[in-house]
Write an enzyme that holds these catalytic residues in place. Structure first.
Site, PDB file in Angstrom:
ATOM      1  N   GLU A  59       0.878  -1.169   0.000  1.00 29.14           N
ATOM      2  CA  GLU A  59       0.000   0.000   0.000  1.00 29.14           C
ATOM      3  C   GLU A  59       0.917   1.220   0.000  1.00 29.14           C
ATOM      4  O   GLU A  59       1.805   1.320   0.850  1.00 29.14           O
ATOM      5  CB  GLU A  59      -0.864  -0.020   1.268  1.00 29.14           C
ATOM      6  CG  GLU A  59      -1.934   1.036   1.234  1.00 29.14           C
ATOM      7  CD  GLU A  59      -2.811   1.057   2.491  1.00 29.14           C
ATOM      8  OE1 GLU A  59      -2.729   0.131   3.310  1.00 29.14           O
ATOM      9  OE2 GLU A  59      -3.568   2.036   2.613  1.00 29.14           O
ATOM     10  N   ARG A 294       5.367 -13.269   9.361  1.00 26.67           N
ATOM     11  CA  ARG A 294       6.064 -12.042   8.995  1.00 26.67           C
ATOM     12  C   ARG A 294       7.424 -11.991   9.688  1.00 26.67           C
ATOM     13  O   ARG A 294       7.663 -12.668  10.685  1.00 26.67           O
ATOM     14  CB  ARG A 294       5.220 -10.806   9.290  1.00 26.67           C
ATOM     15  CG  ARG A 294       4.751 -10.654  10.711  1.00 26.67           C
ATOM     16  CD  ARG A 294       3.704  -9.547  10.825  1.00 26.67           C
ATOM     17  NE  ARG A 294       4.270  -8.243  10.584  1.00 26.67           N
ATOM     18  CZ  ARG A 294       3.726  -7.320   9.786  1.00 26.67           C
ATOM     19  NH1 ARG A 294       2.610  -7.561   9.146  1.00 26.67           N
ATOM     20  NH2 ARG A 294       4.290  -6.147   9.635  1.00 26.67           N
ATOM     21  N   LYS A 304       4.702   0.523   9.233  1.00 27.75           N
ATOM     22  CA  LYS A 304       4.810   1.807   8.541  1.00 27.75           C
ATOM     23  C   LYS A 304       4.247   2.940   9.396  1.00 27.75           C
ATOM     24  O   LYS A 304       4.791   4.033   9.427  1.00 27.75           O
ATOM     25  CB  LYS A 304       4.044   1.748   7.217  1.00 27.75           C
ATOM     26  CG  LYS A 304       4.868   1.216   6.065  1.00 27.75           C
ATOM     27  CD  LYS A 304       4.082   1.293   4.771  1.00 27.75           C
ATOM     28  CE  LYS A 304       3.406  -0.024   4.501  1.00 27.75           C
ATOM     29  NZ  LYS A 304       2.417  -0.009   3.460  1.00 27.75           N
TER      30      LYS A 304
END
Ligand code: ATP
Ligand code: MG
Length: 588
Positions: A59, A294, A304
């Site tokens: 994104e 992850r 982020k």
């Protein structure tokens, strides 16, 4: 790629899945018309020459970090290994936080890591926002087939009706409204007739499902917001969980690799694709979603949103601050693409969450750079050493290999003169036990030059040592027959005071003092390490090549010229990492 210096490429469950898919010919009937689209268009194209299609779908709401590097290496790496392609897809379905600045940063980061999204057949860079029309068409068809409805409950009511993990949800009063009403309202939503949150389009799945994600998830919401690419064209935006399978199917993705938190979304991913296949939009073989753990690294934040907070609140000097775990930060700090790739490969691909020690990245860098980095000397905490038996106007040219592992790299040449600079801690007036460096009366080799005998020191009014005195033994010159005549235990680095080049050195430590800074949501800023950077003014060996990538300063570590602030007049070097792991003892 130096990563190939390590011939053992670990295998993992995703590779096994792909191998099975390829050997069973599951994907053999897939067509690709050269661009994303519905089955009707794809089937007009030839059989897909890409054996698999993966995607990296960031994104564009921030800069990529080391966790993304893992996903990039995995997705591009698998495509490369199995004769497929990997799409770079900007998942820009959320208008508020996205920006072209981030799109550019992401392109730059993926390229820097050494991957690209072109081959002889085409360029595979896509934007989810380019599919808004396709998505709208799919949504309308799902309303028409009775698989979606416009719910006019408020977001709060929807939440209340959703139930809990132990209680089923309740059907919305709008759930069974006539199809024509939902259609009319969906079009009105699109036309911007209603304010944000007034209603939403929901999939009609099962409000009693034990999986909360299957309780009529929202597909579209109203957002009167300007999108960085589509401007004000849309006042409704699709939700990620619904948009994602549609994007994957439009692009002919075969293996849609996500992180574990998307595991619970997989049933809805499959439900959506099945419905749209029944409606004729897509055809087998459909994309399949797989999840892996992850990358979590001790003492590092990989979110982020939190990294943005560090930037906005000026805890760091921007996204590319060398202490940041962003790809831009790692790059500026001096980590190389090869070291990051090797690190990502070594950390493996698994189904269970774990935390990796950051020192693995440093280790990868050292392994990659040790055979190739140019050597030089820097003095960070200078102390003057006077060779009292060498006249001021005399000097001796000394030599050292530019790289001891690579004879073709040539040699360094630097003068030995009366006044030298050494490291402060290479002299001790009262030496501790087992101290083999300079102290009154001791013999030490000045690397690549001579053995010297320390004769004393000079102090200032405060008792601080400001000068060390020594005499050199001319017959002990390095590289000559006499160099072994005097045995010494200590070997220290030095530069000629008159010839040394002044430079600034940025020495970094971890950004956080807490091994799990991202666990307690609110406190991560308090866990910032106040000493994460130390700036020292030191000296470089004359002739140190500052334009040839990483340097290994003997005894000190790997350094690189700071690509933003360094100038020819005032070189600034970042320490990437030390020569040995200085964190290991305190690692969790
Ligand atoms: P963040 O929380 O930092 O915003 P994200 O997952 O929301 O991360 P995206 O831009 O959506 O960021 O991520 C793009 C891809 O990178 C996704 O497929 C995501 O799963 C993957 N990814 C993100 N963080 C990690 C990580 N720490 N380890 C492995 N993959 C990751
Ligand atoms: Mg995300």
């Amino acid at each position: 790629m130096t990563a190939s210096a390590n011939p053992i490429v670990p295998t993992h469950f995703l590779k096994h899945i792909i191998e099975t898919d390829l050997s069973s010919q599951r994907l053999a009937t897939k067509h690709w018309a050269g661009r994303p689209g519905f089955a009707a268009a794809q089937l007009t194209g030839p059989l897909d020459s890409a054996r698999i299609r993966t995607r990296f779908p960031p994104e564009p709401n921030g800069f990529l970090h080391i966790g993304h590097a893992k996903s990039i290496c995995l997705n591009f790496g698998l495509a490369h290994e199995f004769g497929g392609v990997c799409h770079l897809r900007f998942d820009d379905t959320n208008p508020e936080k996205e920006d072209q600045l981030y799109v550019d940063g992401i392109i730059d980061a993926v390229n820097w890591l050494g991957f690209n999204w072109q081959d002889t057949q085409g360029t595979y860079m896509y934007f989810a926002s380019d599919y808004f029309d396709n998505m709208f068409t799919c949504a309308v068809a799902m309303i028409q087939s009775g698989d979606a409805y416009v719910d006019e409950q408020s977001p709060t009511q929807m939440r209340e009706m959703r139930g809990t993990l132990t209680e089923p949800g309740k059907n919305s009063p709008w759930r069974d409204r006539p199809i024509s009403e939902s259609l009319a309202q969906f079009h009105a939503m699109r036309e911007g007739l209603y304010p944000d949150g007034a209603m939403a389009l929901r999939a009609k799945v099962d409000m009693a499902s034990p999986n909360m994600n299957m309780r009529d998830p929202v597909m579209y919401r109203i957002r009167h917001a300007t999108h960085h690419r589509t401007g004000d064209k849309w006042s409704i935006y699709p939700l990620y969980t619904w948009a994602h399978p549609v994007e994957d199917a439009l692009e002919g993705i075969t293996h849609s690799i996500c992180t574990l938190e998307f595991e619970d979304q997989r049933p809805f991913y499959e439900w959506t694709l099945q419905k749209l296949t029944n409606l004729g939009f897509f055809s087998e073989p459909l994309p399949k979603q797989y999840e892996f753990a992850r990358l979590n690294i001790s003492y590092v934040i990989t979110s982020k949103r939190k990294l943005l907070q560090l930037v906005v609140e000026n805890h760091v000097k921007g996204w590319d601050d060398p202490r940041m775990p962003t790809i831009a930060g790692l790059r500026r700090r001096g980590y190389t693409p090869g070291a990051v790739r090797l690190f990502c490969e070594r950390t493996g691909v698994s189904k269970s969450n774990s935390r990796i020690d950051y020192s693995l990245l440093d280790q990868a860098l050292r392994e990659e750079q040790d055979p190739v980095a140019n050597r030089s000397v820097a003095i960070l905490q200078p102390l003057k050493l006077v060779i009292t038996n060498l006249p001021t106007d005399e000097s001796v040219m000394c030599h050292a290999p530019a790289n001891p592992h690579d004879p073709t790299a040539g040699q360094r040449n630097f003068p030995f003169t009366r006044e030298l600079l050494i490291e402060q801690d290479d002299f001790a007036e009262v030496p501790p036990p087992k101290y083999f460096r300079l102290s009154p009366g001791s013999l030490v080799r000045l690397k690549y030059a001579f053995v010297v005998k320390c004769t004393g020191c000079v102090k200032d009014d405060q008792g601080q040592v400001i000068e060390v005195h020594a005499e050199y033994l001319p017959e002990t010159r390095s590289g000559t027959a006499g160099s072994n005549t005097v045995k010494v235990k200590g070997n220290i680095t030095w530069v000629s005071a008159q010839h040394a080049v002044p430079a600034q050195f940025n020495l970094y430590d971890r950004l956080f003092t807490d091994p799990f800074p991202d666990q307690a949501d609110a406190q991560f800023v308090e866990a910032l390490n106040p000493n994460s950077i130390e700036v020292v003014q030191g000296w470089l060996e004359p002739g140190t090549p500052l334009d040839q990538g990483l340097l290994q300063f003997e005894r000190l570590g790997y350094f690189v010229v700071d690509c933003v602030e360094s100038t020819a007049e005032k070189p600034i070097l970042n320490r990437v990492t030390t020569l040995k792991d200085t964190w290991a003892s305190s690692a969790p």
